[in-house]
Scaffold this motif. Structure first.
Motif, PDB file in Angstrom:
ATOM      1  N   UNK A  57       0.824  -1.199   0.000  1.00  0.00           N
ATOM      2  CA  UNK A  57       0.000   0.000   0.000  1.00  0.00           C
ATOM      3  C   UNK A  57       0.867   1.261   0.000  1.00  0.00           C
ATOM      4  N   UNK A  58       1.928   1.230   0.803  1.00  0.00           N
ATOM      5  CA  UNK A  58       2.792   2.405   0.885  1.00  0.00           C
ATOM      6  C   UNK A  58       3.533   2.636  -0.425  1.00  0.00           C
ATOM      7  N   UNK A  59       4.031   1.557  -1.005  1.00  0.00           N
ATOM      8  CA  UNK A  59       4.882   1.663  -2.189  1.00  0.00           C
ATOM      9  C   UNK A  59       4.296   0.774  -3.296  1.00  0.00           C
ATOM     10  N   UNK A  60       3.412   1.335  -4.115  1.00  0.00           N
ATOM     11  CA  UNK A  60       2.762   0.541  -5.169  1.00  0.00           C
ATOM     12  C   UNK A  60       3.778  -0.178  -6.047  1.00  0.00           C
ATOM     13  N   UNK A  61       3.506  -1.451  -6.295  1.00  0.00           N
ATOM     14  CA  UNK A  61       4.413  -2.266  -7.096  1.00  0.00           C
ATOM     15  C   UNK A  61       5.368  -3.095  -6.264  1.00  0.00           C
ATOM     16  N   UNK A  62       5.470  -2.799  -4.950  1.00  0.00           N
ATOM     17  CA  UNK A  62       6.336  -3.563  -4.060  1.00  0.00           C
ATOM     18  C   UNK A  62       5.529  -4.682  -3.400  1.00  0.00           C
ATOM     19  N   UNK A  63       6.200  -5.774  -3.104  1.00  0.00           N
ATOM     20  CA  UNK A  63       5.550  -6.902  -2.441  1.00  0.00           C
ATOM     21  C   UNK A  63       6.352  -7.302  -1.205  1.00  0.00           C
ATOM     22  N   UNK A  64       5.803  -8.218  -0.439  1.00  0.00           N
ATOM     23  CA  UNK A  64       6.487  -8.669   0.769  1.00  0.00           C
ATOM     24  C   UNK A  64       6.128  -7.808   1.955  1.00  0.00           C
ATOM     25  N   UNK A  65       6.808  -8.080   3.070  1.00  0.00           N
ATOM     26  CA  UNK A  65       6.534  -7.345   4.313  1.00  0.00           C
ATOM     27  C   UNK A  65       7.785  -6.740   4.931  1.00  0.00           C
ATOM     28  N   UNK A  66       8.968  -7.112   4.468  1.00  0.00           N
ATOM     29  CA  UNK A  66      10.207  -6.594   5.055  1.00  0.00           C
ATOM     30  C   UNK A  66      10.697  -5.369   4.286  1.00  0.00           C
ATOM     31  N   UNK A  67      11.270  -4.426   5.037  1.00  0.00           N
ATOM     32  CA  UNK A  67      11.797  -3.208   4.432  1.00  0.00           C
ATOM     33  C   UNK A  67      13.023  -2.750   5.207  1.00  0.00           C
ATOM     34  N   UNK A  68      13.992  -2.176   4.505  1.00  0.00           N
ATOM     35  CA  UNK A  68      15.223  -1.689   5.126  1.00  0.00           C
ATOM     36  C   UNK A  68      15.284  -0.174   5.000  1.00  0.00           C
ATOM     37  N   UNK A  69      15.597   0.488   6.100  1.00  0.00           N
ATOM     38  CA  UNK A  69      15.735   1.938   6.082  1.00  0.00           C
ATOM     39  C   UNK A  69      16.585   2.374   7.272  1.00  0.00           C
ATOM     40  N   UNK A  70      16.775   3.677   7.411  1.00  0.00           N
ATOM     41  CA  UNK A  70      17.657   4.208   8.444  1.00  0.00           C
ATOM     42  C   UNK A  70      16.963   4.251   9.794  1.00  0.00           C
ATOM     43  N   UNK A  71      17.771   4.145  10.836  1.00  0.00           N
ATOM     44  CA  UNK A  71      17.291   4.311  12.199  1.00  0.00           C
ATOM     45  C   UNK A  71      17.444   5.776  12.595  1.00  0.00           C
ATOM     46  N   UNK A  72      16.503   6.288  13.352  1.00  0.00           N
ATOM     47  CA  UNK A  72      16.575   7.668  13.829  1.00  0.00           C
ATOM     48  C   UNK A  72      17.428   7.738  15.094  1.00  0.00           C
ATOM     49  N   UNK A  73      18.194   8.838  15.266  1.00  0.00           N
ATOM     50  CA  UNK A  73      18.328   9.962  14.341  1.00  0.00           C
ATOM     51  C   UNK A  73      19.358   9.650  13.261  1.00  0.00           C
ATOM     52  N   UNK A  74      19.097  10.164  12.074  1.00  0.00           N
ATOM     53  CA  UNK A  74      20.015   9.961  10.956  1.00  0.00           C
ATOM     54  C   UNK A  74      20.077  11.251  10.151  1.00  0.00           C
ATOM     55  N   UNK A  75      21.161  11.969  10.313  1.00  0.00           N
ATOM     56  CA  UNK A  75      21.269  13.285   9.694  1.00  0.00           C
ATOM     57  C   UNK A  75      21.436  13.190   8.176  1.00  0.00           C
ATOM     58  N   UNK A  76      22.080  12.148   7.710  1.00  0.00           N
ATOM     59  CA  UNK A  76      22.303  12.027   6.280  1.00  0.00           C
ATOM     60  C   UNK A  76      21.027  11.864   5.489  1.00  0.00           C
ATOM     61  N   UNK A  77      20.008  11.197   6.073  1.00  0.00           N
ATOM     62  CA  UNK A  77      18.760  10.945   5.345  1.00  0.00           C
ATOM     63  C   UNK A  77      17.774  12.099   5.450  1.00  0.00           C
ATOM     64  N   UNK A  78      18.133  13.146   6.191  1.00  0.00           N
ATOM     65  CA  UNK A  78      17.215  14.263   6.344  1.00  0.00           C
ATOM     66  C   UNK A  78      17.015  15.037   5.045  1.00  0.00           C
ATOM     67  N   UNK A  79      17.898  14.843   4.073  1.00  0.00           N
ATOM     68  CA  UNK A  79      17.731  15.526   2.792  1.00  0.00           C
ATOM     69  C   UNK A  79      16.409  15.139   2.141  1.00  0.00           C
ATOM     70  N   UNK A  80      16.015  13.871   2.276  1.00  0.00           N
ATOM     71  CA  UNK A  80      14.739  13.435   1.704  1.00  0.00           C
ATOM     72  C   UNK A  80      13.567  14.102   2.419  1.00  0.00           C
ATOM     73  N   UNK A  81      13.680  14.210   3.743  1.00  0.00           N
ATOM     74  CA  UNK A  81      12.614  14.852   4.505  1.00  0.00           C
ATOM     75  C   UNK A  81      12.511  16.328   4.142  1.00  0.00           C
ATOM     76  N   UNK A  82      13.632  16.994   3.962  1.00  0.00           N
ATOM     77  CA  UNK A  82      13.612  18.411   3.605  1.00  0.00           C
ATOM     78  C   UNK A  82      13.016  18.610   2.224  1.00  0.00           C
ATOM     79  N   UNK A  83      13.361  17.749   1.275  1.00  0.00           N
ATOM     80  CA  UNK A  83      12.806  17.861  -0.083  1.00  0.00           C
ATOM     81  C   UNK A  83      11.292  17.662  -0.067  1.00  0.00           C
ATOM     82  N   UNK A  84      10.812  16.718   0.749  1.00  0.00           N
ATOM     83  CA  UNK A  84       9.374  16.471   0.826  1.00  0.00           C
ATOM     84  C   UNK A  84       8.664  17.621   1.533  1.00  0.00           C
ATOM     85  N   UNK A  85       9.313  18.202   2.537  1.00  0.00           N
ATOM     86  CA  UNK A  85       8.725  19.351   3.242  1.00  0.00           C
ATOM     87  C   UNK A  85       8.553  20.536   2.299  1.00  0.00           C
TER      88      UNK A  85
END
Length: 277
Positions: A57-85
């Protein structure tokens, strides 16, 4: 007469040079320490298991239940949050109405249309509840997705609808839909163990994912409800007794309140074309 022999540094000069060297080395050590800590956080990635149907549901076209991403706090990944903001602010500025609707826990949004049918002439949509009620009639199945609330909700999950100017009297364009979800993040190797909370913000246009930001909040042993994420402020005029239906002026419908998220608002009128009465 013998030439003057060169002399070495004095004790005072050596002391000053030593102090300057100590300051430089101390500053370099602090900078290196900060860099190392940030680098560790940049590489701090975890794989978690989401609830059933969440990933697809979150990511159309993706299947399964496992996902990998960063743990908070993570300053390097904040660029994505800033772009979305920044995109959120742009969408708000281009919209004529912004509505925030709450959803229940583990209730995922499937309503991401390019447009919706216009309501009958004179229909007031001056609160999130009014829009939710109308959406339930305009889009089949939406009534079971969004929950009724006034001012604040009781869950951290919600969707934001950005409505734009319409060129026709029959439809209202939906510029974008933002979905915000907080779900339990399980250990894939031991599904009975919770590693924390998986949080994500996603932007959809006509059902297609155009941007997102996600992060995992570690389990801290404390109660973290992330509530309330949205507060809707009603205008004082809602307390007044309506003597008669508001008049239509050209193609403008008067409104009497606005709903806000961190950056959203509803203007005092919605210029959707509608026939005068």
């Amino acid at each position: 007469m013998l030439p003057k022999q060169p002399s070495g540094f004095s004790a005072a000069e050596m002391l000053v040079a030593t102090m300057v060297g100590a300051v430089v080395m101390g500053a370099a050590a602090l900078a290196y320490s900060t860099f190392v800590r940030a680098q560790q956080r940049f590489n701090d990635v975890a794989t978690v298991r989401l609830p059933s149907n969440a990933k697809s549901n979150f990511y159309p076209g993706q299947s399964g239940t496992d996902i990998s991403t960063y743990m908070a706090p993570n300053y390097g990944s904040l660029a994505r949050a800033e772009a979305l903001r920044e995109k959120f602010i742009t969408d708000t500025a281009q919209s004529v109405a912004v509505y925030c609707l709450y959803r229940g826990n583990n209730v995922f949004n499937t309503v991401r249309p390019a447009s919706i049918a216009s309501p009958p002439s004179g229909t007031r949509m001056d609160t999130p509840e009014a829009f939710r009620t109308y959406l339930a009639t305009a889009v089949s199945g939406s009534g079971s997705i969004f929950t009724s609330y006034r001012n604040t909700g009781v869950t951290p999950n919600y969707s934001v609808f950005f409505l734009g100017f319409s060129q026709t009297a029959s439809t209202i364009p939906v510029l974008a839909v933002y979905d915000v979800d907080f779900v339990d993040a399980k250990n894939p190797s031991a599904t009975s163990t919770s590693l924390g909370t998986y949080a994500c913000v996603r932007r959809y246009v006509n059902g297609g994912l155009t941007g997102y930001y996600d992060v995992i909040y570690r389990a801290s042993g404390e109660t973290e409800s992330f509530v309330p994420p949205v507060v809707a402020f009603e205008r004082r005029s809602l307390k007044a007794i309506t003597e008669a239906p508001p008049p239509l002026t050209g193609s403008r419908w008067p409104l009497s309140s606005h709903s806000t998220s961190s950056s959203g608002r509803i203007p005092p009128w919605i210029p959707w074309p509608c026939p005068p009465t």
